[in-house]
Design an enzyme around this catalytic site. Structure first.
Site, PDB file in Angstrom:
ATOM      1  N   ILE A 151       3.908  -9.781  -3.680  1.00 45.63           N
ATOM      2  CA  ILE A 151       2.997  -8.723  -4.112  1.00 45.63           C
ATOM      3  C   ILE A 151       2.218  -8.147  -2.933  1.00 45.63           C
ATOM      4  O   ILE A 151       1.546  -8.872  -2.197  1.00 45.63           O
ATOM      5  CB  ILE A 151       2.023  -9.247  -5.188  1.00 45.63           C
ATOM      6  N   LYS A 152       2.323  -6.831  -2.782  1.00 39.51           N
ATOM      7  CA  LYS A 152       1.608  -6.147  -1.704  1.00 39.51           C
ATOM      8  C   LYS A 152       0.176  -5.850  -2.132  1.00 39.51           C
ATOM      9  O   LYS A 152      -0.060  -5.244  -3.187  1.00 39.51           O
ATOM     10  CB  LYS A 152       2.327  -4.852  -1.319  1.00 39.51           C
ATOM     11  N   ILE A 153      -0.743  -6.271  -1.302  1.00 38.07           N
ATOM     12  CA  ILE A 153      -2.178  -6.135  -1.539  1.00 38.07           C
ATOM     13  C   ILE A 153      -2.791  -5.426  -0.329  1.00 38.07           C
ATOM     14  O   ILE A 153      -2.466  -5.760   0.816  1.00 38.07           O
ATOM     15  CB  ILE A 153      -2.839  -7.529  -1.696  1.00 38.07           C
TER      16      ILE A 153
END
Length: 228
Positions: free
Chosen positions: A93-95
């Site tokens: 997951i890109k944050i």
């Protein structure tokens, strides 16, 4: 150094995997838009392709998927990540590299959801994600160099900092927004773990006028010596 593809188009992913042996994929909302599919359809199709190719598991073939960029608070980011991560065991997951994003990534990693802290534009931004155990950090190259900055030292600083404090191998550095073959080389010389770029950049990296000239020279020689 590993090669990732910056795309959400299945035909590009398939070609890059079978031609260049890419090791993973990075996506963002713009890539999803360019795929011409709704978000859940696009990432679901990638998940199905992974399963068909026998690449299940982020350790084999990580795919970075970005949460809704309108979500700016920690709790909202965590909630969004929890919905996306179960779609595929390959999803990371890109944050965003913000204060809220760092807090969200820290907690997600503690839950076993792997994270890629993205939109990094300074070495300072790259330190806390590694300290907190994120799988990836994504320092951007193309955007900075398009605005007149030389990114070689910037990437070298991150690599050196990680080596100094034992982060190397635990948090992997993805040189993102690669636009030219030279940027590939700069990141490789600095010792970055991964580069990610569009398919056109990979194709361009294999083109050189002397290679084409050499092929033509050898073709002419072959034609002159292969005659009965």
């Amino acid at each position: 150094m590993k090669y990732f593809l910056d795309s959400a188009k299945l035909d590009e992913i398939n070609e890059a995997y079978h031609t260049f042996g890419i090791d993973g994929v990075t996506t963002n909302p713009k890539h999803i838009m360019l795929s011409g599919k709704p978000f859940l359809t696009a990432v679901g199709d990638i998940a199905n392709w992974i399963e068909k190719e026998g690449l299940t598991g982020w350790e084999k073939f990580p795919v970075s998927v970005e949460i809704d960029p309108h979500i700016l608070d920690t709790e909202g980011m965590i909630e969004a990540a929890r919905k996306i991560a179960p779609i595929s065991k390959n999803f990371v997951i890109k944050i965003p590299a913000t204060e809220a994003g760092i807090a969200a990534a820290r907690r997600l990693e503690q839950e076993g959801i792997r994270t890629n802290v993205t939109l990094i534009f300074s070495a300072a931004q790259a330190i806390l994600p590694a300290k907190n155990g994120s799988l990836f950090v994504s320092p951007f190259i193309g955007w900075k160099e398009a605005n007149g900055e030389d990114c070689r030292q910037y990437i070298q600083d991150i690599v050196d900092i990680y080596a100094n404090y034992g982060f190397t191998g635990k948090t992997q550095i993805i040189c993102a927004a690669i636009r030219t073959p030279k940027q590939f080389v700069d990141c490789a010389v600095a010792g970055a773990d991964i580069v990610t770029a569009g398919l056109a950049v990979y194709k361009d990296s294999m083109n050189h006028p002397y290679t084409r000239q050499g092929i033509e020279t050898f073709q002419n020689a072959w034609d002159n010596t292969a005659k009965e």
